[in-house]
Design a protein around this motif. Sequence first.
Motif, PDB file in Angstrom:
ATOM      1  N   THR A 196       0.824  -1.205   0.000  1.00 23.78           N
ATOM      2  CA  THR A 196       0.000   0.000   0.000  1.00 23.78           C
ATOM      3  C   THR A 196       0.857   1.255   0.000  1.00 23.78           C
ATOM      4  OG1 THR A 196      -1.807  -1.142   1.124  1.00 23.78           O
ATOM      5  CG2 THR A 196      -1.782   1.256   1.268  1.00 23.78           C
ATOM      6  N   ALA A 197       1.937   1.230   0.767  1.00 20.07           N
ATOM      7  CA  ALA A 197       2.842   2.382   0.780  1.00 20.07           C
ATOM      8  C   ALA A 197       3.384   2.641  -0.622  1.00 20.07           C
ATOM      9  CB  ALA A 197       3.982   2.143   1.763  1.00 20.07           C
ATOM     10  N   TYR A 198       3.821   1.577  -1.291  1.00 22.02           N
ATOM     11  CA  TYR A 198       4.373   1.776  -2.636  1.00 22.02           C
ATOM     12  C   TYR A 198       3.291   2.237  -3.610  1.00 22.02           C
ATOM     13  CZ  TYR A 198       7.027   1.307  -6.892  1.00 22.02           C
ATOM     14  OH  TYR A 198       7.658   1.594  -8.079  1.00 22.02           O
ATOM     15  N   GLU A 199       2.099   1.684  -3.505  1.00 18.52           N
ATOM     16  CA  GLU A 199       1.016   2.095  -4.394  1.00 18.52           C
ATOM     17  C   GLU A 199       0.652   3.564  -4.194  1.00 18.52           C
ATOM     18  OE1 GLU A 199      -1.889  -0.798  -3.389  1.00 18.52           O
ATOM     19  OE2 GLU A 199      -0.977  -2.374  -4.614  1.00 18.52           O
ATOM     20  N   ASP A 200       0.686   4.033  -2.940  1.00 17.95           N
ATOM     21  CA  ASP A 200       0.407   5.448  -2.685  1.00 17.95           C
ATOM     22  C   ASP A 200       1.476   6.334  -3.319  1.00 17.95           C
ATOM     23  OD1 ASP A 200      -1.822   4.707  -1.278  1.00 17.95           O
ATOM     24  OD2 ASP A 200      -0.959   5.026   0.699  1.00 17.95           O
ATOM     25  N   PHE A 201       2.718   5.890  -3.237  1.00 17.37           N
ATOM     26  CA  PHE A 201       3.831   6.599  -3.885  1.00 17.37           C
ATOM     27  C   PHE A 201       3.615   6.633  -5.395  1.00 17.37           C
ATOM     28  CE2 PHE A 201       7.822   5.574  -6.199  1.00 17.37           C
ATOM     29  CZ  PHE A 201       8.455   6.808  -6.121  1.00 17.37           C
ATOM     30  N   VAL A 202       3.241   5.496  -5.971  1.00 13.50           N
ATOM     31  CA  VAL A 202       3.020   5.412  -7.415  1.00 13.50           C
ATOM     32  C   VAL A 202       1.919   6.363  -7.857  1.00 13.50           C
ATOM     33  CG1 VAL A 202       2.145   3.918  -9.257  1.00 13.50           C
ATOM     34  CG2 VAL A 202       3.920   3.077  -7.704  1.00 13.50           C
ATOM     35  N   VAL A 203       0.828   6.411  -7.109  1.00 13.29           N
ATOM     36  CA  VAL A 203      -0.281   7.304  -7.478  1.00 13.29           C
ATOM     37  C   VAL A 203       0.200   8.753  -7.543  1.00 13.29           C
ATOM     38  CG1 VAL A 203      -2.470   8.267  -6.687  1.00 13.29           C
ATOM     39  CG2 VAL A 203      -2.115   5.799  -6.647  1.00 13.29           C
ATOM     40  N   ARG A 224      13.155   2.970  -7.043  1.00 11.75           N
ATOM     41  CA  ARG A 224      13.362   2.417  -5.698  1.00 11.75           C
ATOM     42  C   ARG A 224      13.956   3.484  -4.789  1.00 11.75           C
ATOM     43  NH1 ARG A 224      15.311  -1.888  -8.966  1.00 11.75           N
ATOM     44  NH2 ARG A 224      13.832  -3.651  -8.987  1.00 11.75           N
ATOM     45  N   ALA A 225      14.931   4.219  -5.306  1.00 14.16           N
ATOM     46  CA  ALA A 225      15.562   5.274  -4.517  1.00 14.16           C
ATOM     47  C   ALA A 225      14.560   6.386  -4.204  1.00 14.16           C
ATOM     48  CB  ALA A 225      16.779   5.834  -5.258  1.00 14.16           C
ATOM     49  N   ALA A 226      13.748   6.751  -5.193  1.00 13.84           N
ATOM     50  CA  ALA A 226      12.748   7.804  -4.982  1.00 13.84           C
ATOM     51  C   ALA A 226      11.706   7.365  -3.961  1.00 13.84           C
ATOM     52  CB  ALA A 226      12.084   8.156  -6.307  1.00 13.84           C
ATOM     53  N   PHE A 227      11.351   6.074  -3.998  1.00 15.04           N
ATOM     54  CA  PHE A 227      10.372   5.559  -3.043  1.00 15.04           C
ATOM     55  C   PHE A 227      10.918   5.621  -1.624  1.00 15.04           C
ATOM     56  CE2 PHE A 227       8.616   1.575  -0.965  1.00 15.04           C
ATOM     57  CZ  PHE A 227       7.429   2.176  -0.555  1.00 15.04           C
ATOM     58  N   GLU A 228      12.166   5.236  -1.428  1.00 15.71           N
ATOM     59  CA  GLU A 228      12.750   5.276  -0.090  1.00 15.71           C
ATOM     60  C   GLU A 228      12.790   6.706   0.441  1.00 15.71           C
ATOM     61  OE1 GLU A 228      13.272   2.766   1.862  1.00 15.71           O
ATOM     62  OE2 GLU A 228      12.545   1.478   0.240  1.00 15.71           O
ATOM     63  N   ALA A 229      13.102   7.659  -0.428  1.00 17.38           N
ATOM     64  CA  ALA A 229      13.105   9.060  -0.009  1.00 17.38           C
ATOM     65  C   ALA A 229      11.700   9.520   0.345  1.00 17.38           C
ATOM     66  CB  ALA A 229      13.688   9.932  -1.124  1.00 17.38           C
TER      67      ALA A 229
END
Length: 236
Positions: A196-203, A224-229
């Motif tokens: 869910t965290a990644y999907e929220d980032f993607v949206v 991946r790097a942008a998601f961690e940030a």
Amino acid sequence: MNETWREKLMGVSVATLATALYKRGLRNQVIQGVQPVGRKGRNMVGPAFTLRYMPAREDRNQLAEFRNPEHPQRVEIETCPPGQVLVMDSRKDARAASAGDILITRLMQRGGAGVVSDGGFRDAATIAGLDIPAYHQRPSSPTNLTLHEAIEINVPVGCGDAPVFPGDILVGDDDCVIVIPQDIAEEVAAEAVEMTAYEDFVVERVKDGESIIGLYPCTKDEHRAAFEAWREKNGR
């Protein structure tokens, strides 16, 4: 139910959980054909407490049966533990009601976490206004005695073609309901939170104009790097 699991499952969608279960080889865990009687804007989460219906036989199913204090439908409402979800195997038949607003109100007052029927409810408009998540196929008016007999409490059932064992974890959102086998609920909840965290980032990225190629699913190190940030910035 473990409250940590409950809290995690309150914040994830059925679609995300379906993906997590599919990865484990479980493809038929969504209860087919049911929808919210009234959308609550919050998830329904709780262990399953079940009721099985069978075809009614006329000599056993007269209106006088409702006077029987041992009638399984009544006993189910009065014994479903607080925090659990009442799941009714109504044979995918909404021609006769699985329950009505009085019984569902009683379930709510006793602390039930929700109710699911693959049949229908009578008084659906009233049930929609209650503060308890409820899912069914469609509204029904006739009493269940006309077609179905409540026969067995807290046994394995099939609800909307999904296998439901007592204690399995039910999660319903504003779309539908899914069944998580109890023994993998903890790991599925943890994975769904991550998804869910990644999907929220993607949206957010897609709304900003980002292409989904390499982003969803993630196949590029830059994402991946942008998601961690993003996680660090948003406390996710």
